[in-house]
Design a protein around this motif. Structure first.
Motif, PDB file in Angstrom:
ATOM      1  N   LEU A 223       1.066  -1.168  -0.226  1.00  0.00           N
ATOM      2  CA  LEU A 223       0.243   0.060  -0.259  1.00  0.00           C
ATOM      3  C   LEU A 223       0.699   1.076  -0.105  1.00  0.00           C
ATOM      4  CD1 LEU A 223      -2.534  -1.323   2.568  1.00  0.00           C
ATOM      5  CD2 LEU A 223      -3.540  -0.364   0.240  1.00  0.00           C
ATOM      6  N   HIS A 224       1.710   1.079   1.280  1.00  0.00           N
ATOM      7  CA  HIS A 224       2.708   2.280   0.696  1.00  0.00           C
ATOM      8  C   HIS A 224       3.390   2.804  -0.282  1.00  0.00           C
ATOM      9  CE1 HIS A 224       6.035   5.354   2.150  1.00  0.00           C
ATOM     10  NE2 HIS A 224       6.764   4.637   1.589  1.00  0.00           N
ATOM     11  N   GLN A 225       3.860   1.951  -0.399  1.00  0.00           N
ATOM     12  CA  GLN A 225       5.049   2.117  -1.906  1.00  0.00           C
ATOM     13  C   GLN A 225       3.487   2.326  -3.398  1.00  0.00           C
ATOM     14  OE1 GLN A 225       7.778   1.753  -1.012  1.00  0.00           O
ATOM     15  NE2 GLN A 225       8.574   1.224  -2.765  1.00  0.00           N
ATOM     16  N   GLU A 226       2.279   1.880  -3.522  1.00  0.00           N
ATOM     17  CA  GLU A 226       1.864   2.387  -4.118  1.00  0.00           C
ATOM     18  C   GLU A 226       1.324   3.397  -4.374  1.00  0.00           C
ATOM     19  OE1 GLU A 226      -1.520  -0.098  -4.297  1.00  0.00           O
ATOM     20  OE2 GLU A 226      -0.650  -1.954  -4.747  1.00  0.00           O
ATOM     21  N   ARG A 227       1.402   4.334  -3.450  1.00  0.00           N
ATOM     22  CA  ARG A 227       0.285   5.210  -3.288  1.00  0.00           C
ATOM     23  C   ARG A 227       2.202   6.171  -3.561  1.00  0.00           C
ATOM     24  NH1 ARG A 227      -2.139   9.243  -3.113  1.00  0.00           N
ATOM     25  NH2 ARG A 227      -2.307  11.192  -1.631  1.00  0.00           N
ATOM     26  N   MET A 228       2.845   5.967  -3.002  1.00  0.00           N
ATOM     27  CA  MET A 228       4.769   6.683  -3.421  1.00  0.00           C
ATOM     28  C   MET A 228       4.414   6.436  -5.130  1.00  0.00           C
ATOM     29  SD  MET A 228       5.357   8.301  -0.452  1.00  0.00           S
ATOM     30  CE  MET A 228       3.885   8.234  -0.256  1.00  0.00           C
ATOM     31  N   GLU A 269     -10.756  -7.653   1.737  1.00  0.00           N
ATOM     32  CA  GLU A 269      -9.525  -6.787   1.640  1.00  0.00           C
ATOM     33  C   GLU A 269      -8.898  -5.859   2.717  1.00  0.00           C
ATOM     34  OE1 GLU A 269      -7.652  -4.024  -2.180  1.00  0.00           O
ATOM     35  OE2 GLU A 269      -9.809  -4.387  -1.971  1.00  0.00           O
ATOM     36  N   THR A 270      -6.993  -5.416   2.471  1.00  0.00           N
ATOM     37  CA  THR A 270      -7.290  -4.309   3.770  1.00  0.00           C
ATOM     38  C   THR A 270      -7.221  -3.708   2.867  1.00  0.00           C
ATOM     39  OG1 THR A 270      -6.226  -6.356   4.970  1.00  0.00           O
ATOM     40  CG2 THR A 270      -4.941  -4.091   5.443  1.00  0.00           C
ATOM     41  N   ILE A 271      -7.371  -2.495   3.494  1.00  0.00           N
ATOM     42  CA  ILE A 271      -7.473  -0.983   2.504  1.00  0.00           C
ATOM     43  C   ILE A 271      -6.558   0.260   3.559  1.00  0.00           C
ATOM     44  CG2 ILE A 271      -9.477  -1.744   1.085  1.00  0.00           C
ATOM     45  CD1 ILE A 271     -11.060  -0.088   3.375  1.00  0.00           C
ATOM     46  N   ALA A 272      -6.402  -0.165   4.452  1.00  0.00           N
ATOM     47  CA  ALA A 272      -5.593   1.173   4.732  1.00  0.00           C
ATOM     48  C   ALA A 272      -4.714   0.614   6.410  1.00  0.00           C
ATOM     49  CB  ALA A 272      -6.343   2.065   5.841  1.00  0.00           C
ATOM     50  N   ILE A 273      -3.930   0.638   6.731  1.00  0.00           N
ATOM     51  CA  ILE A 273      -2.895   0.104   8.153  1.00  0.00           C
ATOM     52  C   ILE A 273      -2.696   1.618   8.491  1.00  0.00           C
ATOM     53  CG2 ILE A 273      -1.224  -1.488   8.249  1.00  0.00           C
ATOM     54  CD1 ILE A 273      -1.481  -3.397   6.261  1.00  0.00           C
ATOM     55  N   ASN A 274      -2.170   1.300   9.624  1.00  0.00           N
ATOM     56  CA  ASN A 274      -1.185   2.014  11.285  1.00  0.00           C
ATOM     57  C   ASN A 274      -0.370   0.985  11.295  1.00  0.00           C
ATOM     58  OD1 ASN A 274      -2.019   4.579   9.958  1.00  0.00           O
ATOM     59  ND2 ASN A 274      -3.613   5.308  11.925  1.00  0.00           N
ATOM     60  N   ARG A 291      -5.562   2.708   0.929  1.00  0.00           N
ATOM     61  CA  ARG A 291      -5.661   2.042  -0.632  1.00  0.00           C
ATOM     62  C   ARG A 291      -6.196   3.540  -1.279  1.00  0.00           C
ATOM     63  NH1 ARG A 291      -9.204  -2.106  -2.948  1.00  0.00           N
ATOM     64  NH2 ARG A 291      -9.181  -1.438  -5.100  1.00  0.00           N
ATOM     65  N   SER A 292      -6.203   3.780  -2.136  1.00  0.00           N
ATOM     66  CA  SER A 292      -7.299   5.471  -3.085  1.00  0.00           C
ATOM     67  C   SER A 292      -8.524   4.621  -3.476  1.00  0.00           C
ATOM     68  CB  SER A 292      -6.029   5.617  -3.926  1.00  0.00           C
ATOM     69  OG  SER A 292      -5.081   6.667  -4.185  1.00  0.00           O
ATOM     70  N   LEU A 293      -9.358   4.252  -3.070  1.00  0.00           N
ATOM     71  CA  LEU A 293     -10.607   4.032  -3.281  1.00  0.00           C
ATOM     72  C   LEU A 293     -11.288   4.647  -4.896  1.00  0.00           C
ATOM     73  CD1 LEU A 293     -12.514   3.409  -0.301  1.00  0.00           C
ATOM     74  CD2 LEU A 293     -11.006   1.568  -1.060  1.00  0.00           C
ATOM     75  N   GLY A 301      -8.048   6.660   5.468  1.00  0.00           N
ATOM     76  CA  GLY A 301      -6.855   6.799   5.914  1.00  0.00           C
ATOM     77  C   GLY A 301      -7.236   7.478   7.206  1.00  0.00           C
ATOM     78  N   ILE A 302      -8.163   8.682   6.900  1.00  0.00           N
ATOM     79  CA  ILE A 302      -9.738   9.395   7.691  1.00  0.00           C
ATOM     80  C   ILE A 302     -10.113   8.943   9.043  1.00  0.00           C
ATOM     81  CG2 ILE A 302     -11.581  10.944   8.506  1.00  0.00           C
ATOM     82  CD1 ILE A 302     -10.178  12.418   5.977  1.00  0.00           C
TER      83      ILE A 302
END
Length: 349
Positions: A223-228, A269-274, A291-293, A301-302
């Motif tokens: 998720l982090h790498q996809e976003r970056m 599906e895991t869509i966000a992780i902290n 993950r961007s929906l 994220g919020i």
């Protein structure tokens, strides 16, 4: 009764391991207590990055009582490609840019009320060691250590300068979620409410086992790498050493009960992780993967951040730390700004 302050030098792994129980006891009572000054964090960093220098951990005792630890290492650096100098740094700093793990709240580990004696003991031992400069990074600017270093460096005719500062942000946690919400803007409170409503069916999960950690850590990287990559950036986990450090430290912190890893799962599906750590009454949020929906109405994220902050409040924690950096999303949560300072101490020429 005369105090017998003595300083000892640790230069090998055996000594690093043997001091662990005393280090951890001192750490729990020290004003400089943070996840980055813990023995496990420093040990893991050295395990991954220790091939670039040599250990020089200084332990300071009053008789048999440990009153200070200066977790240092030394390396040779070249200036202008020609002049070679000996540089001392705090452990958990000094990585190459792409590998940097960004350890915040670094410091010497000092017993409360004995800070001056411990720092004096460090300087006394360093007097006979080989070094040209000491670089201390990410030191809390308001820490008493800063003034003590400045004064003692001056007393020894050493030159101390400030190399720069960086900002960090944390949320001071009240007694209840209901007490916290009024701090936020009305529009952001509405966003939180809408995201929670839209994600009612999402599961808020905590990592509790090593097998869960392996799976969730892998998903965090994705998720982090996809976003970056979508932002044209390489992403933190593009570094093998950065990734190795966090694989090791996450498992160790899980064993110590200090790992904080929470996720939102929707339709399997895991869509966000902290991903972060707990130390004392502080929760350090270290990294996230979102993950961007396909809809602008929903921000995982919020939703996840709000669940994590609420959970931290219910656990009686004092601070939810967003760490260094002034990313825009942090300001929605009404954080307190603080500064960390980088210092250099040089021997006179």
């Amino acid at each position: 009764m005369t105090m017998k302050i003595r300083s000892e030098l640790i230069t090998d792994l055996k000594g690093f391991i043997e001091i662990r129980p005393k280090w951890e006891n001192l750490h729990r009572e020290s004003e400089s207590r943070s996840i980055s000054t813990s023995w496990a964090w420093m040990w893991t960093w050295w395990e991954v990055f220790g091939d670039e220098g040599e250990l020089i951990i200084i332990s300071i005792y009053d008789d048999d009582e440990l009153i200070g630890v200066a977790p240092l290492w030394r390396r040779r650096v070249k200036r202008f490609g020609l002049i070679s100098t000996f540089q001392i740094k705090l452990l958990a700093t000094g990585e190459k840019g792409k590998d940097e793990i960004c350890s915040d709240y670094l410091n010497l580990i000092l017993r409360r009320g004995r800070e001056e004696e411990a720092i004096k003991g460090m300087f006394d031992l360093l007097q006979d060691e080989r070094w040209d400069e000491i670089v201390i990074e990410a030191l809390e600017a308001g820490s008493g250590t800063v003034e003590l270093l400045k004064r003692m460096a001056s007393d020894r005719r050493l030159k101390m300068e400030e190399l720069g500062r960086m900002s960090g942000f944390y949320v001071e946690l009240p007694e209840s979620w209901e007490d916290y919400l009024p701090r936020l803007s009305q529009s952001f409170r509405k966003k939180i409410k809408r995201n929670r409503r839209e994600l009612t069916e999402a599961l808020f999960r905590a990592v509790k086992t090593h097998s869960e950690l392996e799976t969730t850590f892998g998903r965090l990287i994705e998720l982090h790498q996809e976003r970056m990559r979508s932002l044209g950036k390489p992403g933190a986990f593009s570094s093998e050493r950065f990734t190795e450090f966090h694989r090791l430290i996450s498992h160790r912190m899980l064993d110590e009960g200090k790992l904080y890893m929470r996720s939102l799962e929707l339709n399997g599906e895991t869509i966000a992780i902290n991903y972060g750590f707990k130390e004392g009454d502080v929760l350090y949020l270290y990294q996230s993967g979102i993950r961007s929906l396909r809809t602008n109405r929903i921000s995982p994220g919020i939703a996840l951040e709000s669940f994590c902050i609420e959970e931290a409040i219910r656990a009686g924690l004092r601070r939810y730390d967003l760490m260094r950096g002034d990313e825009g999303y942090k300001f929605h949560w009404r954080p307190v700004k603080h500064e960390m300072v980088n210092l250099k101490i040089r021997r006179g020429r």
